[in-house]
Design an enzyme around this catalytic site. Structure first.
Site, mmCIF file in Angstrom:
data_model
loop_
_atom_site.group_PDB
_atom_site.id
_atom_site.type_symbol
_atom_site.label_atom_id
_atom_site.label_comp_id
_atom_site.label_asym_id
_atom_site.label_seq_id
_atom_site.Cartn_x
_atom_site.Cartn_y
_atom_site.Cartn_z
ATOM 1 N N LYS A 16 4.034 -0.303 -8.645
ATOM 2 C CA LYS A 16 2.964 0.621 -8.247
ATOM 3 C C LYS A 16 3.532 2.025 -8.072
ATOM 4 O O LYS A 16 4.649 2.195 -7.564
ATOM 5 C CB LYS A 16 2.335 0.126 -6.937
ATOM 6 C CG LYS A 16 1.078 0.874 -6.515
ATOM 7 C CD LYS A 16 0.496 0.317 -5.210
ATOM 8 C CE LYS A 16 -0.828 1.004 -4.850
ATOM 9 N NZ LYS A 16 -1.383 0.517 -3.572
ATOM 10 N N SER A 20 -6.469 -0.242 -3.777
ATOM 11 C CA SER A 20 -5.863 0.813 -4.566
ATOM 12 C C SER A 20 -4.855 0.309 -5.605
ATOM 13 O O SER A 20 -4.529 1.038 -6.530
ATOM 14 C CB SER A 20 -5.158 1.796 -3.642
ATOM 15 O OG SER A 20 -4.050 1.162 -3.012
ATOM 16 N N SER A 28 -5.638 -3.243 -0.106
ATOM 17 C CA SER A 28 -5.286 -2.719 -1.429
ATOM 18 C C SER A 28 -4.488 -3.664 -2.317
ATOM 19 O O SER A 28 -4.316 -3.391 -3.505
ATOM 20 C CB SER A 28 -4.513 -1.405 -1.296
ATOM 21 O OG SER A 28 -5.398 -0.347 -1.027
#
Lengths: 503, 496
Positions: free
Chosen positions: B79, B159, B183
């Site tokens: 990420k 997210s 997330s």
């Protein structure tokens, strides 16, 4: 601990057109923690390094970087708290104080608003022998310093140096117990003295390692006593805060100016606005930095990157057990143990090094005499050369040697001063110098008698006069001393002259 | 080589150890899939050179070291919130334009040390703020799943939307995610994969761009629960550089997957049955409970009475911390700086840099956070929210004290929705996506989303299991039982 008795100094009064005014002063002193590394990073704290060379990723607030508490800085703050007889909070916490400025890379300063490490303490501020102000400490909290913005290197740009960013500071907050400009300066001097004894802050004001924000208000005589009785701050008048002063002289000037400014406003039926002000040393005046309306909203909240700081009582006790003897105790001991005047004891305990020097000289000798020699001869001479005690060319053993020679009657006080100058400039062991240069005073009464007789025989007219007026005997003493090159024991000369003249 | 990328970590590990496949082959297969999957917009940066180099090193290690770690040679995505040395790390924000850190986050370093192969950086919501991966400066991530008979692009959730899409579409074997309010778990549920949010303090936050420091946790996003256990083992552990990281031993999570949950007690919190919740979510939840009962666990109704205050408290605390954490993005030292006009000063530089560098959702949260911390509002918002947080934590403690081993809830209140569907909605509608997940972050507990079924249009749905603090091992074991009972094996039909 030995304690001396003190009385409170009189508060400073300023006469205005409508009567007398008194000053009420509280200080926030920012003291840089003596530590090799910063509060939350391993970066060096060395002063004078190349700009931006002592900067860790966390100091520059790089993304994802996290603070880790430097335990030594906490230990230093605890030590300082103990030195100020303050309560140590076993649980404290760090908060973020948020504001934008280029020399504050994180956009917040990590400080301690809600739960400071150190609670209430007390400082005895000496004003003159027998007179001292007890100033209460409200709290000491630990926080990080900001960097330095430089605006005068380029007409279009400002520069930022992050070397200081993240250095550990102790903010020492006093109660409004200080009652005049001299007391304020003396308070800072005393804090600095204690922290230097403790080794927790070098107190170098020029380098910015000790700075003070001063809160000043004025009130009428009697108001302060009302505050003391009720705890009601409102009777003390509206205060202004003068920021960031780094000299004792400026602190006094700023307070003096600010008090008179406030009095002028009040006597003109105006009211003082609570605000933050700056002192301009060139003009000797304070001016508005920001008003109450412009005051920052710092949006304090607990720093989520750090767990609450929990310390053990045993750890605190161990630090307490290893505290050095502090100035008040040392001074009292010098008075009681060596029979010094409080004034002399104050001078000798002003810093650890002087006190240690004195104690070495005084060891096994007369304390008062040792004090006289250290204060009057050594300190005077060092001052002339602008030298610190640590740079003294004369050692305690050398001064002790001179004192011993006087005590044994080998040299007179006058010769001793000459001897000191030789030792100071050329070095050497005092007794050997006296020996090698024939400076030993003549205590052989036979030799002195011969010299006296010779002078008497050569000056019959003076003998007559002296016998009529014994005060004139001193002339003979002077002549004998001259004849012996100053080495005759003055006491012996006096006695023999008197005897020979039949006085 | 396409089928290589569909391997689980466990399968790939076994084949790598057996010498059936090399890390370089796996890596090349993934790089090819990533190359072909531009339509998903899952990767913001592909680091092919680094990947090939690390794959070669992994192969060497596998050849010479019989005890090479399980993650050795496994190609994964990272990420963009994780700082990776020399590789763009922008938290999917314009304000970090061109930022290449000179340091490596602890979690990615640990994965690197375990031999994992980084394929690139994964798209995400800007600064991890969002539930649909639509706030990224790199543009939205597209969910590989589509509703039956529809060509409409769906969000992968957020997210960690890039991580979820990439794993679900077999672009990589697994990915790192971070979870502040859901997330990891919400996008995992939206894409039919497994997402674990560990106990707060289990994984170091050092080197992860901070959103809300007291809530942020990194975790694995994988195809199976076993993979989550394997990858999590490589990510977890105490880090002296993060003061909030716990000094706790890291157990062998994979070894804890005994598959036996007989005698365990599973709590079903009645407050999670929300008004207006789709019937199919409710049904899935009941089925999940049934599956766990069938496996020998006991289910009990429990009460977590302060649940309804969790979302409002979260949307005070998280923005408050974010407003402070994001203050450092000021254009002074790194990243984006707005163009200035002659005569502009530092205030203009701050204002323009932050107005142009932050997207609207980040600006909204910075504003909310600044507001709730400001003088006069602190007590009413921040302090009260912290009290709520304490109560929520106590709710869980009391439930666990009655002997509950884990708590079962839905992961999300719906299946994946369409890109742009929420564009005109009140932002609070978007925030409701986190309704089942934020409590876990507020309480610092471990939570895992397991794919458990599909909705009427064939889109994946997840169930969440919440565990006791530090009991990820027990949680993973229960999750694997649920995973196997649910038997979710669907894959998105490849359209990209």
């Amino acid at each position: 601990m030995l304690d001396l008795a003190y009385t409170d100094p009189a508060p400073k009064r300023i006469s205005g057109a409508t009567g007398d005014w008194e000053l009420v002063i509280g200080l926030e002193v920012h003291a840089q923690v003596a530590s090799k590394a910063k509060l939350f990073s391993g970066a060096s704290t060395r002063f004078g390094a190349e700009p931006n060379s002592n900067v860790a990723f966390v100091d520059a607030a790089m993304p994802g970087m996290l603070p880790v508490i430097n335990e030594f800085c906490i230990e230093q703050a605890v030590r300082t708290g103990l030195g100020l007889k303050a309560a140590i909070n076993l649980r404290s916490a760090f908060d973020r104080k948020n504001y934008f400025y280029p020399d504050l890379p994180q956009g917040y300063q990590i400080s301690q608003l809600y739960h400071p490490l150190v609670g209430e303490g007390e400082v005895l501020v000496d004003m003159e022998p027998g007179v001292a102000r007890r100033v209460r400490i409200e709290r000491i909290h630990v926080e990080q310093d900001a960097g330095k913005s430089i605006h005068d290197m380029d007409p279009n740009m400002s520069f930022v140096d992050l070397n200081r960013t993240g250095v550990a500071l102790m903010e020492i907050v006093s109660r409004p117990d200080i009652r005049g400009p001299e007391e304020a300066a003396a308070y800072v001097v005393k804090l600095r003295q204690i922290m230097r004894y403790l080794g927790t802050c070098d107190g170098n004001m020029q380098n910015g390692n000790l700075r003070a924000d001063v809160n000043v208000s004025v009130c009428r005589p009697g108001d302060y006593e009302r505050y003391q009785a009720t705890g009601d701050h409102s009777v003390l008048g509206t205060r202004c805060e003068i920021k960031n002063m780094n000299s004792m002289r400026f602190i006094q000037q700023a307070i003096e100016y600010e008090a008179r400014r406030q009095i002028a406003i009040l006597e003109d039926d105006g009211s003082v606005d609570q605000e933050t002000r700056l002192f301009d040393p060139d003009r000797g005046e304070t001016r508005t930095m920001r008003s109450k309306e412009e005051a920052h909203d710092y949006r304090y909240f607990p720093c989520p990157d750090l767990l609450p700081l929990e310390i053990e009582q045993d750890w605190v006790d161990a630090i307490r057990d290893n505290l050095p003897e502090l100035p008040d105790a040392k001074k009292a001991r010098f008075v009681l143990e060596f029979g010094l005047s409080e004034y002399d004891a104050s001078v000798l305990t002003a810093d650890v090094e002087s006190a240690a020097f004195f104690e070495q000289v005084a060891e096994g000798r007369d304390g008062k005499m040792a004090a006289n020699w250290v204060i009057n001869e050594l300190f005077g001479r060092l001052k002339k050369d602008d030298l610190d005690i640590t740079a003294s060319p004369v050692s305690p053993a050398q001064i002790g040697g001179i004192v011993d020679l006087i005590g044994k009657g080998d040299i007179s006080g006058k010769i001793a001063k000459g001897l000191f100058e030789i030792v100071y400039t050329e070095g050497g062991e005092p007794a050997q110098i006296v020996e090698a240069r024939g400076m030993r005073q003549v205590t052989d009464t036979g030799a002195i008698e011969a010299a006296v007789d010779a002078v008497i025989a050569a000056n019959p007219a003076q003998v007559e006069k002296a016998q009529a007026n014994p005060k004139l005997a001193g002339w003979f003493v002077g002549q004998v001393m001259k004849a012996t090159g100053g080495k005759a024991n003055p006491k012996a000369v006096n006695e023999i002259v008197s005897a020979r003249l039949g006085l | 080589m396409g089928e290589l990328t569909t391997l689980t970590i466990a399968e790939a590990r076994d084949r790598l150890r057996a010498g059936d496949v090399s890390a370089v082959e796996l890596t090349e297969a993934c790089l090819a899939e990533i190359e072909a999957a531009g339509a998903l917009n899952a990767f913001s940066v592909t680091t092919a050179e680094i990947a090939r180099h690390r794959a070669e090193q992994a192969d060497d290690r596998l050849r010479t070291d019989a005890d090479a770690p399980a993650m050795c040679g496994i190609p994964i995505g990272i990420k963009d919130l994780f700082c990776t040395r020399g590789v763009a790390s922008q938290a999917a924000s314009r304000i970090l334009d061109g930022f290449r850190p000179e340091y490596e986050s602890t979690v990615t370093q640990k994965l690197h040390d375990a031999g994992a192969v980084m394929l690139g950086k994964l798209n995400m919501d800007e600064f991890a703020m969002g539930s649909s991966n639509e706030t990224s400066t790199y543009g939205p991530v597209v969910n590989p799943w589509r509703a039956e008979g529809s060509n409409k692009d769906l969000t992968p959730g957020g997210s960690s939307g890039g991580s979820a899409s990439a794993v679900a579409a077999d672009l990589c074997l697994a990915a790192t995610g971070t979870d502040t309010g859901g997330s990891i778990r919400q996008p995992a549920a939206f894409t039919g994969i497994v997402g674990l949010k560990p106990t707060y303090g289990r994984c170091s936050r050092w080197g992860i761009v901070a959103f809300a420091s007291s809530l942020d946790q990194a975790g694995p996003m994988t195809k199976t629960v076993r993979d989550a256990a394997i990858m999590f083992g490589a990510m977890a552990g105490h880090d002296p550089k993060d003061s909030t990281s716990a000094d706790m031993a890291v157990p062998d999570f994979e070894a804890a997957l005994a598959g036996d949950i007989r005698g365990k007690t599973i709590g079903l919190p009645r407050e999670y049955r929300m008004d207006g919740m789709p019937a199919e979510i409710d049904k899935l939840w009941s089925e999940g409970a049934e599956m766990l009962r069938d496996a020998g666990a006991k289910t009990v109704d429990i009460s977590l009475p302060h649940t309804r205050y969790a979302l409002p408290a979260y949307y005070v605390i998280a923005p408050a911390e974010a407003s402070s954490n994001l203050a450092r993005y000021d254009g002074v030292r790194y990243g984006f700086r707005a163009k200035l006009e002659k005569g502009d000063g530092i205030t203009e530089m701050y204002e323009r840099t932050r107005a142009q560098g932050f997207g609207p959702e980040v600006q909204r949260r910075v504003m909310i956070g600044t507001y709730v911390l400001s003088a006069g509002f602190y007590d009413a918002y921040y302090r009260r929210a912290q009290r709520v947080r304490t109560l929520i934590k106590r709710d869980f403690e009391e439930a666990f004290a009655t002997g509950v081993d884990a708590i079962l809830t839905p992961s999300t209140p719906s299946a994946a929705f369409g890109i742009g569907d929420m564009a005109d909605a009140d932002p609070v509608q978007m925030y409701l996506n986190d309704v089942f997940t934020v409590t876990v972050n507020l309480a610092g507990l471990p939570g895992i989303s397991v794919p458990a079924g599909t909705d009427a249009s064939g889109l994946p749905l997840g169930l969440q299991l919440i565990g006791r603090p530090w009991d990820e091992a027990g949680l993973l074991n229960t999750a694997q039982v649920l995973e196997q009972a649910a038997g979710f094996v669907s894959k998105p039909a490849k359209w990209w």
